[in-house]
Design a protein around this motif. Structure first.
Motif, PDB file in Angstrom:
ATOM      1  N   VAL A   1       0.938  -1.227   0.201  1.00  0.00           N
ATOM      2  CA  VAL A   1       0.131   0.066   0.067  1.00  0.00           C
ATOM      3  C   VAL A   1       1.048   1.096  -0.016  1.00  0.00           C
ATOM      4  O   VAL A   1       0.656   2.070  -0.807  1.00  0.00           O
ATOM      5  CB  VAL A   1      -0.862   0.001   1.284  1.00  0.00           C
ATOM      6  N   GLY A   2       1.952   1.054   0.764  1.00  0.00           N
ATOM      7  CA  GLY A   2       2.840   2.421   0.736  1.00  0.00           C
ATOM      8  C   GLY A   2       3.424   2.735  -0.500  1.00  0.00           C
ATOM      9  O   GLY A   2       3.817   3.795  -0.946  1.00  0.00           O
ATOM     10  N   PHE A   3       4.029   1.407  -1.114  1.00  0.00           N
ATOM     11  CA  PHE A   3       4.654   1.534  -2.269  1.00  0.00           C
ATOM     12  C   PHE A   3       3.782   2.084  -3.553  1.00  0.00           C
ATOM     13  O   PHE A   3       4.173   3.096  -4.130  1.00  0.00           O
ATOM     14  CB  PHE A   3       5.105   0.228  -2.920  1.00  0.00           C
ATOM     15  N   LEU A   4       2.402   1.730  -3.497  1.00  0.00           N
ATOM     16  CA  LEU A   4       1.522   2.514  -4.761  1.00  0.00           C
ATOM     17  C   LEU A   4       1.039   3.681  -4.181  1.00  0.00           C
ATOM     18  O   LEU A   4       0.870   4.631  -5.342  1.00  0.00           O
ATOM     19  CB  LEU A   4       0.294   1.344  -4.504  1.00  0.00           C
ATOM     20  N   ALA A   5       0.951   4.114  -3.000  1.00  0.00           N
ATOM     21  CA  ALA A   5       0.879   5.475  -2.592  1.00  0.00           C
ATOM     22  C   ALA A   5       1.993   6.591  -3.115  1.00  0.00           C
ATOM     23  O   ALA A   5       1.737   7.360  -3.693  1.00  0.00           O
ATOM     24  CB  ALA A   5       0.572   5.728  -1.137  1.00  0.00           C
ATOM     25  N   ALA A   6       3.050   5.936  -2.906  1.00  0.00           N
ATOM     26  CA  ALA A   6       4.356   6.600  -3.380  1.00  0.00           C
ATOM     27  C   ALA A   6       4.409   6.771  -5.134  1.00  0.00           C
ATOM     28  O   ALA A   6       4.865   7.637  -5.587  1.00  0.00           O
ATOM     29  CB  ALA A   6       5.815   5.841  -2.905  1.00  0.00           C
ATOM     30  N   GLU A   7       3.603   5.709  -5.732  1.00  0.00           N
ATOM     31  CA  GLU A   7       3.751   5.922  -7.004  1.00  0.00           C
ATOM     32  C   GLU A   7       2.431   6.555  -7.575  1.00  0.00           C
ATOM     33  O   GLU A   7       1.860   6.638  -8.691  1.00  0.00           O
ATOM     34  CB  GLU A   7       3.287   4.485  -7.539  1.00  0.00           C
ATOM     35  N   GLY A   8       1.680   7.443  -6.710  1.00  0.00           N
ATOM     36  CA  GLY A   8       0.599   8.011  -6.966  1.00  0.00           C
ATOM     37  C   GLY A   8      -0.804   7.431  -6.989  1.00  0.00           C
ATOM     38  O   GLY A   8      -1.976   8.132  -7.208  1.00  0.00           O
ATOM     39  N   PHE A   9      -0.888   6.253  -6.502  1.00  0.00           N
ATOM     40  CA  PHE A   9      -2.042   5.632  -6.500  1.00  0.00           C
ATOM     41  C   PHE A   9      -3.059   6.298  -5.098  1.00  0.00           C
ATOM     42  O   PHE A   9      -2.249   6.516  -4.110  1.00  0.00           O
ATOM     43  CB  PHE A   9      -2.067   4.104  -6.181  1.00  0.00           C
ATOM     44  N   ALA A  10      -4.112   6.155  -5.269  1.00  0.00           N
ATOM     45  CA  ALA A  10      -5.090   6.572  -4.319  1.00  0.00           C
ATOM     46  C   ALA A  10      -6.233   6.146  -4.011  1.00  0.00           C
ATOM     47  O   ALA A  10      -6.781   5.212  -5.034  1.00  0.00           O
ATOM     48  CB  ALA A  10      -5.197   8.088  -4.293  1.00  0.00           C
ATOM     49  N   PRO A  11      -6.908   5.867  -2.829  1.00  0.00           N
ATOM     50  CA  PRO A  11      -8.479   4.980  -2.857  1.00  0.00           C
ATOM     51  C   PRO A  11      -9.327   5.836  -3.754  1.00  0.00           C
ATOM     52  O   PRO A  11      -9.310   6.889  -3.823  1.00  0.00           O
ATOM     53  CB  PRO A  11      -8.592   5.259  -1.185  1.00  0.00           C
ATOM     54  N   THR A  12     -10.199   4.932  -4.256  1.00  0.00           N
ATOM     55  CA  THR A  12     -11.233   5.510  -4.986  1.00  0.00           C
ATOM     56  C   THR A  12     -12.531   5.710  -4.082  1.00  0.00           C
ATOM     57  O   THR A  12     -12.548   4.913  -2.856  1.00  0.00           O
ATOM     58  CB  THR A  12     -11.569   4.494  -5.985  1.00  0.00           C
ATOM     59  N   PRO A  13     -13.511   6.359  -4.280  1.00  0.00           N
ATOM     60  CA  PRO A  13     -14.892   6.456  -3.564  1.00  0.00           C
ATOM     61  C   PRO A  13     -15.657   5.196  -3.735  1.00  0.00           C
ATOM     62  O   PRO A  13     -16.572   5.152  -3.172  1.00  0.00           O
ATOM     63  CB  PRO A  13     -15.338   7.592  -4.306  1.00  0.00           C
ATOM     64  N   ARG A  14     -15.194   4.062  -4.369  1.00  0.00           N
ATOM     65  CA  ARG A  14     -16.110   2.744  -4.444  1.00  0.00           C
ATOM     66  C   ARG A  14     -15.408   1.998  -3.351  1.00  0.00           C
ATOM     67  O   ARG A  14     -14.422   1.867  -3.052  1.00  0.00           O
ATOM     68  CB  ARG A  14     -15.735   2.481  -5.713  1.00  0.00           C
ATOM     69  N   LEU A  15     -16.423   1.332  -2.520  1.00  0.00           N
ATOM     70  CA  LEU A  15     -16.390   0.586  -1.543  1.00  0.00           C
ATOM     71  C   LEU A  15     -16.751  -0.731  -1.799  1.00  0.00           C
ATOM     72  O   LEU A  15     -17.776  -1.004  -2.381  1.00  0.00           O
ATOM     73  CB  LEU A  15     -17.169   0.919  -0.229  1.00  0.00           C
ATOM     74  N   VAL A  16     -15.913  -1.781  -1.688  1.00  0.00           N
ATOM     75  CA  VAL A  16     -16.136  -3.274  -2.265  1.00  0.00           C
ATOM     76  C   VAL A  16     -16.462  -3.869  -0.992  1.00  0.00           C
ATOM     77  O   VAL A  16     -15.674  -3.876   0.109  1.00  0.00           O
ATOM     78  CB  VAL A  16     -14.935  -3.694  -2.866  1.00  0.00           C
ATOM     79  N   LEU A  17     -17.761  -4.605  -0.992  1.00  0.00           N
ATOM     80  CA  LEU A  17     -18.131  -5.375   0.061  1.00  0.00           C
ATOM     81  C   LEU A  17     -18.088  -6.958  -0.299  1.00  0.00           C
ATOM     82  O   LEU A  17     -18.377  -7.249  -1.418  1.00  0.00           O
ATOM     83  CB  LEU A  17     -19.510  -4.805   0.540  1.00  0.00           C
ATOM     84  N   GLU A  18     -17.752  -7.671   0.554  1.00  0.00           N
ATOM     85  CA  GLU A  18     -17.742  -8.860   0.463  1.00  0.00           C
ATOM     86  C   GLU A  18     -18.391  -9.904   1.453  1.00  0.00           C
ATOM     87  O   GLU A  18     -18.260  -9.445   2.794  1.00  0.00           O
ATOM     88  CB  GLU A  18     -16.332  -9.609   0.462  1.00  0.00           C
ATOM     89  N   ARG A  19     -19.043 -10.999   1.140  1.00  0.00           N
ATOM     90  CA  ARG A  19     -19.464 -11.993   2.191  1.00  0.00           C
ATOM     91  C   ARG A  19     -19.282 -13.349   1.847  1.00  0.00           C
ATOM     92  O   ARG A  19     -19.344 -13.846   0.669  1.00  0.00           O
ATOM     93  CB  ARG A  19     -21.056 -11.691   2.102  1.00  0.00           C
ATOM     94  N   THR A  20     -18.795 -14.088   2.915  1.00  0.00           N
ATOM     95  CA  THR A  20     -18.577 -15.460   2.770  1.00  0.00           C
ATOM     96  C   THR A  20     -19.751 -16.162   2.618  1.00  0.00           C
ATOM     97  O   THR A  20     -20.660 -15.905   3.540  1.00  0.00           O
ATOM     98  CB  THR A  20     -17.366 -16.219   3.736  1.00  0.00           C
ATOM     99  N   LEU A  21     -20.106 -17.163   1.996  1.00  0.00           N
ATOM    100  CA  LEU A  21     -21.327 -18.228   1.805  1.00  0.00           C
ATOM    101  C   LEU A  21     -21.077 -19.670   2.414  1.00  0.00           C
ATOM    102  O   LEU A  21     -20.716 -20.485   1.779  1.00  0.00           O
ATOM    103  CB  LEU A  21     -21.950 -18.213   0.701  1.00  0.00           C
ATOM    104  N   ASP A  22     -20.885 -19.825   3.653  1.00  0.00           N
ATOM    105  CA  ASP A  22     -20.389 -20.958   4.402  1.00  0.00           C
ATOM    106  C   ASP A  22     -21.744 -21.843   4.467  1.00  0.00           C
ATOM    107  O   ASP A  22     -22.849 -21.227   4.802  1.00  0.00           O
ATOM    108  CB  ASP A  22     -19.960 -20.597   5.736  1.00  0.00           C
TER     109      ASP A  22
END
Length: 64
Positions: free
Chosen positions: A43-64
């Protein structure tokens, strides 16, 4: 992925620079990636390369 033994030599930055040059030549306007939040060094490397979080939130649910 750069071998951890070679970390700090600038290899990751050089590869990212070349990737960006190649994508620009193809007229690609945006580069996205996904990373596990617990991978702090990556995450630190990518931030140093100019990447930033997007306003999109990904949600996940396991289906046990």
């Amino acid at each position: 992925l750069v071998d951890p033994a070679r970390a700090g030599e600038g290899l990751g930055h050089a590869m990212m620079d070349q990737l960006v040059k190649n994508l620009r030549a193809l007229r690609i306007e945006r580069l996205r990636t996904e990373v596990n939040w617990s991978e702090r060094r990556l995450v630190g490397f990518l931030a140093a390369e100019g990447f930033a979080p997007t306003p999109r939130l990904v949600l996940e649910r396991t289906l046990d």
